[in-house]
Design a protein around this motif. Sequence first.
Motif, PDB file in Angstrom:
ATOM      1  N   GLY A  10      -7.813  -8.860   1.509  1.00 32.00           N
ATOM      2  CA  GLY A  10      -6.780  -9.741   1.988  1.00 32.00           C
ATOM      3  C   GLY A  10      -6.556  -9.575   3.496  1.00 32.00           C
ATOM      4  O   GLY A  10      -6.946  -8.425   4.059  1.00 32.00           O
ATOM      5  N   THR A  11      -5.878 -10.271   4.204  1.00 30.44           N
ATOM      6  CA  THR A  11      -5.859 -10.442   5.584  1.00 30.44           C
ATOM      7  C   THR A  11      -4.561  -9.831   6.120  1.00 30.44           C
ATOM      8  O   THR A  11      -4.297  -9.421   7.235  1.00 30.44           O
ATOM      9  CB  THR A  11      -6.011 -11.780   6.259  1.00 30.44           C
ATOM     10  N   GLY A  12      -3.386  -9.860   5.102  1.00 28.30           N
ATOM     11  CA  GLY A  12      -2.276  -9.403   5.441  1.00 28.30           C
ATOM     12  C   GLY A  12      -1.942  -8.184   4.436  1.00 28.30           C
ATOM     13  O   GLY A  12      -2.649  -7.303   4.405  1.00 28.30           O
ATOM     14  N   ASP A  13      -0.487  -7.879   4.536  1.00 24.59           N
ATOM     15  CA  ASP A  13       0.031  -6.763   3.706  1.00 24.59           C
ATOM     16  C   ASP A  13       0.487  -6.889   2.474  1.00 24.59           C
ATOM     17  O   ASP A  13       1.552  -6.609   2.013  1.00 24.59           O
ATOM     18  CB  ASP A  13       1.252  -6.264   4.914  1.00 24.59           C
ATOM     19  N   HIS A  14      -0.622  -7.415   1.639  1.00 21.20           N
ATOM     20  CA  HIS A  14      -0.184  -8.115   0.280  1.00 21.20           C
ATOM     21  C   HIS A  14      -1.122  -7.675  -0.651  1.00 21.20           C
ATOM     22  O   HIS A  14      -1.204  -8.220  -1.727  1.00 21.20           O
ATOM     23  CB  HIS A  14      -0.057  -9.777   0.396  1.00 21.20           C
ATOM     24  N   SER A  15      -1.739  -6.522  -0.479  1.00 19.35           N
ATOM     25  CA  SER A  15      -2.577  -5.872  -1.309  1.00 19.35           C
ATOM     26  C   SER A  15      -2.417  -4.698  -2.021  1.00 19.35           C
ATOM     27  O   SER A  15      -3.059  -4.383  -2.750  1.00 19.35           O
ATOM     28  CB  SER A  15      -3.966  -5.898  -0.598  1.00 19.35           C
ATOM     29  N   ASP A  26      -4.941 -16.836  11.242  1.00 19.71           N
ATOM     30  CA  ASP A  26      -3.610 -17.455  10.897  1.00 19.71           C
ATOM     31  C   ASP A  26      -3.742 -18.111   9.557  1.00 19.71           C
ATOM     32  O   ASP A  26      -2.660 -18.122   8.711  1.00 19.71           O
ATOM     33  CB  ASP A  26      -2.966 -18.186  11.950  1.00 19.71           C
ATOM     34  N   GLY A  27      -4.619 -19.103   9.441  1.00 19.86           N
ATOM     35  CA  GLY A  27      -4.937 -19.946   8.399  1.00 19.86           C
ATOM     36  C   GLY A  27      -5.013 -19.222   6.949  1.00 19.86           C
ATOM     37  O   GLY A  27      -4.473 -19.469   5.895  1.00 19.86           O
ATOM     38  N   ALA A  28      -5.931 -18.368   7.145  1.00 20.17           N
ATOM     39  CA  ALA A  28      -6.254 -17.270   6.194  1.00 20.17           C
ATOM     40  C   ALA A  28      -4.808 -16.616   5.451  1.00 20.17           C
ATOM     41  O   ALA A  28      -4.747 -16.421   4.481  1.00 20.17           O
ATOM     42  CB  ALA A  28      -7.174 -16.530   6.330  1.00 20.17           C
ATOM     43  N   GLU A  29      -4.338 -16.207   6.354  1.00 16.44           N
ATOM     44  CA  GLU A  29      -3.004 -15.321   6.021  1.00 16.44           C
ATOM     45  C   GLU A  29      -1.924 -16.376   5.368  1.00 16.44           C
ATOM     46  O   GLU A  29      -1.332 -16.021   4.531  1.00 16.44           O
ATOM     47  CB  GLU A  29      -2.049 -14.837   7.367  1.00 16.44           C
ATOM     48  N   GLN A  30      -1.783 -17.636   5.926  1.00 17.19           N
ATOM     49  CA  GLN A  30      -0.844 -18.456   5.359  1.00 17.19           C
ATOM     50  C   GLN A  30      -1.265 -18.940   3.868  1.00 17.19           C
ATOM     51  O   GLN A  30      -0.631 -19.276   2.928  1.00 17.19           O
ATOM     52  CB  GLN A  30      -0.827 -19.741   6.097  1.00 17.19           C
ATOM     53  N   ALA A  31      -2.663 -19.040   3.776  1.00 20.79           N
ATOM     54  CA  ALA A  31      -3.112 -19.476   2.475  1.00 20.79           C
ATOM     55  C   ALA A  31      -2.886 -18.022   1.187  1.00 20.79           C
ATOM     56  O   ALA A  31      -2.605 -18.443   0.224  1.00 20.79           O
ATOM     57  CB  ALA A  31      -4.655 -19.460   2.253  1.00 20.79           C
ATOM     58  N   GLU A  32      -2.963 -16.997   1.756  1.00 17.58           N
ATOM     59  CA  GLU A  32      -2.758 -15.788   1.005  1.00 17.58           C
ATOM     60  C   GLU A  32      -1.168 -15.784   0.944  1.00 17.58           C
ATOM     61  O   GLU A  32      -0.653 -15.375  -0.280  1.00 17.58           O
ATOM     62  CB  GLU A  32      -2.921 -14.486   1.597  1.00 17.58           C
ATOM     63  N   LEU A  33      -0.312 -16.194   1.896  1.00 18.03           N
ATOM     64  CA  LEU A  33       0.942 -16.172   1.518  1.00 18.03           C
ATOM     65  C   LEU A  33       1.333 -17.141   0.330  1.00 18.03           C
ATOM     66  O   LEU A  33       2.356 -16.918  -0.368  1.00 18.03           O
ATOM     67  CB  LEU A  33       1.757 -16.468   2.718  1.00 18.03           C
ATOM     68  N   ARG A  34       0.780 -18.262   0.457  1.00 21.02           N
ATOM     69  CA  ARG A  34       1.064 -19.486  -0.463  1.00 21.02           C
ATOM     70  C   ARG A  34       0.686 -18.850  -1.878  1.00 21.02           C
ATOM     71  O   ARG A  34       1.391 -18.965  -2.972  1.00 21.02           O
ATOM     72  CB  ARG A  34       0.461 -20.759  -0.214  1.00 21.02           C
TER      73      ARG A  34
END
Length: 832
Positions: free
Chosen positions: A633-638, A506-514
């Motif tokens: 990345g860890t989320g759907d942002h790549s 969750d922390g890695a996903e939030q960092a990527e979101l920022r």
Amino acid sequence: MLRIALLTVRARWIAFAGSFLTLTLGVALVATMGLALAAAYGTETASSAEEGSVRYGAAPAVVRAPDSVRVAVGDETESRELEAPRGLDPAVAAKAAALGGAVEDRVFYAQPASRDAGGPRVTIGRPWSVAPYAPYRLVAGRAPAAPDEVASPVGGPRPGAAVPVLTARGPAVYRVVGVVDPGEAEPAILFTDAAAARLSPRVDAVISRAPAAELRAAVDGSAVVLTGDRARTAGAGLGGGGKSTEQDTLDGTKIMLGTAGGICGFVAVFVVASTFSLAVAQRRRELALLRAVGATPRQVRRMLFAEAFVVGVIAAALGCALGPVCAPALGGWLVDRELAPASYTVPATAWPLAVAFAMGLTVSLLGVWAASRRAGRIRPAEALRDAALETKAMTAGRWVLGAGGTVAGLWMLASVLGDPGGATSRKQYIPVTMLLIAGFAMLAPIIVPPLARLVTLPLRLLRGAGAMIVRENALTAARRTASTAAPVLVTVGLGLSLLGATASIDGAEQAELRDQHRADFIVTPAGTPGLNQAVVDRVEAVPGVDTVVRTPTVLFALEDGEALVKYPAQAVTPRALGEVAELPLVSGDPARLADDSIIVSREWGREPGERIDVWLADGTRTSLTVAAVLETGTGDHSVFVTPRNAGTAMPESIDVKLRPGTDAAAALAALRAATDRLGARPAAVPDWIGAAASDSGRQSRLGMYVVLGVALLYCAIAIANTLVMATADRARDQAVLRLSGATRRQVLGVVAAESLLVVGVGAVLALLVSALSMGGVVAGLLGLSGRLTVVVPWSPVGGIVAACVVIALLASVLPARAAMRTRATEALGTNE
């Protein structure tokens, strides 16, 4: 032997009661999770009969575009379900309609701007001509005839009311002229056919009265012809380009309960087997005496198996009776917290109960198998000596199971390090954790002595014999210490490993979101499934800002030419992407993104300039050039494409970045005015990220509480049960201490110190397991994002350890205190 067994049960009722309780609760745990999981899969098959899930309940035949994409891969054909509705080709629709008695259906986003009047939640619109085939029954007023007239479902606005309706184009006011009862059909706002065609040019289906054979011949394989039950629910839940929210929730429920069921099954088997093995190990004296007076090894084994069979049958039956009571309560809790759809219920099902019963009986028998073989091999001449002291901490079976579990866990851990995405998947790190826990627990008798020396090192500074007694008891009875520490190992190990892995991801996903949203403000939907075009136009017209519109979509592509894989993606307006997002660039230039290009992640194995064949969310095939490659990345942002390649999906957000000199307060006021009454709201990006993290974190935490909560509660009971059994078996040792001059307070201090030592040993073992398990997750996150992310949930883990300490103290000190009511000489004599 039967009489001896009955007398043993009466004399050692605490040990038998502990085994019985552990097995009963273990079977109840497995039965509860099995019933809940079976109900989750049963809900999917039953959902077609529920209200709101029928689209063509009275249609003779329905012609639709295929709902899957099919791609030839070598000699085989790969198929994947589409994520967005695919409209019929106009030529195909015309052929189907030419057979006579046909009606064109269009399903599109349409939602009342306000629900003040109550009624069902409506998010789709359809033409009036489909009303007889849904069916929608007119109960008041008349059919819509003018472009600004609509019919609404029962419970909504009455005839004559003026209703603002949001569509993909924006808001418009319509006058309600009729009210329809949808029955089992999806509630919808019904427009005139001409108005529906203007709002949604795409034809989703043709309803025809022509024979199915003629329809199939007319469409010639370019569409599917459905009749009967297949036609009844065709396309239900899809409208406006999205997948059914209820189905998404149900999919999450299945994953969550499947994970929880696996963990609960592991915990139940592990704890039950450990408890039964401890109960047999505590009876070495009695078993040794039986061998000394002439009992054969076979007779000893038969007695132990008979006892385990009787206890197993009764406890498993009681556990299966508790399952149907607990499972509906669990289902209601999941629905109340939106972790399961409202239609989810948990009925009693036979096969989960049968599996739980068989598991309970099998584990109870296996739990005494190894110990009974060991007891049966004792030679009569060595019986009393072996009963008095542990001469062999590790058996061949423990070596095999311990080394096998540890090596298997480490092998899985090493195998996923080359696949960062796999290392952060629950399907990987949860089995790794369970294998390591099982392996360490089996090897605990050889690990406990050095750990006990380490944990008891501070005790060497204390004066008196108590510290020495605690230390030497742990060292000379390594198997007993390992058995009593096993539930602590499971409890703390699971809690720290799984909560730590979840928090780190969750922390890695939030960092990527920022990093992805370096804008000042963001506009998101407010009670709507997406942003309509009017919101987009008005936000882009706000002076002094640059905007990036983001639309969620998916792409299908061949991986290594062998498998058709679905990739989450975002459709974005490329002109300001580089200014509002800090992309983890590997190669290429994101500024080159255009309608004929794509930005992909490193896992695609592509280089800038390469051409890729992809299939869009609605199955349309296209060829795109790689403009840039990003870290996975860890989320759907790549993965990024332009809006032209997102089909009819609605945007999910608009990033708004202020140009130099633009006043933030004035811009926010302008954004609020631009989105007023349009189903959208602006917010500062930090506030939005915090709220998004809180929402996603809440769902993640609740899901993990389901996965861990029941299992950890069971482990807590097992800790108490195991320590009560161990303390009751130590009454003779405590009597010896009292006869040696120790006061009651000193004896209780030794008992308390030994229980704390058990918790300490279990916690250190759990820390080692968690370090290995979380190390794989952290390494995976580092490979995905290039960022070292380690989040240790100290508060919940500290709470778990504190709970173990309290339970251990109560479960050991209270029985020891009760035992002291008997005189030391009597206690010593009784135990002999």
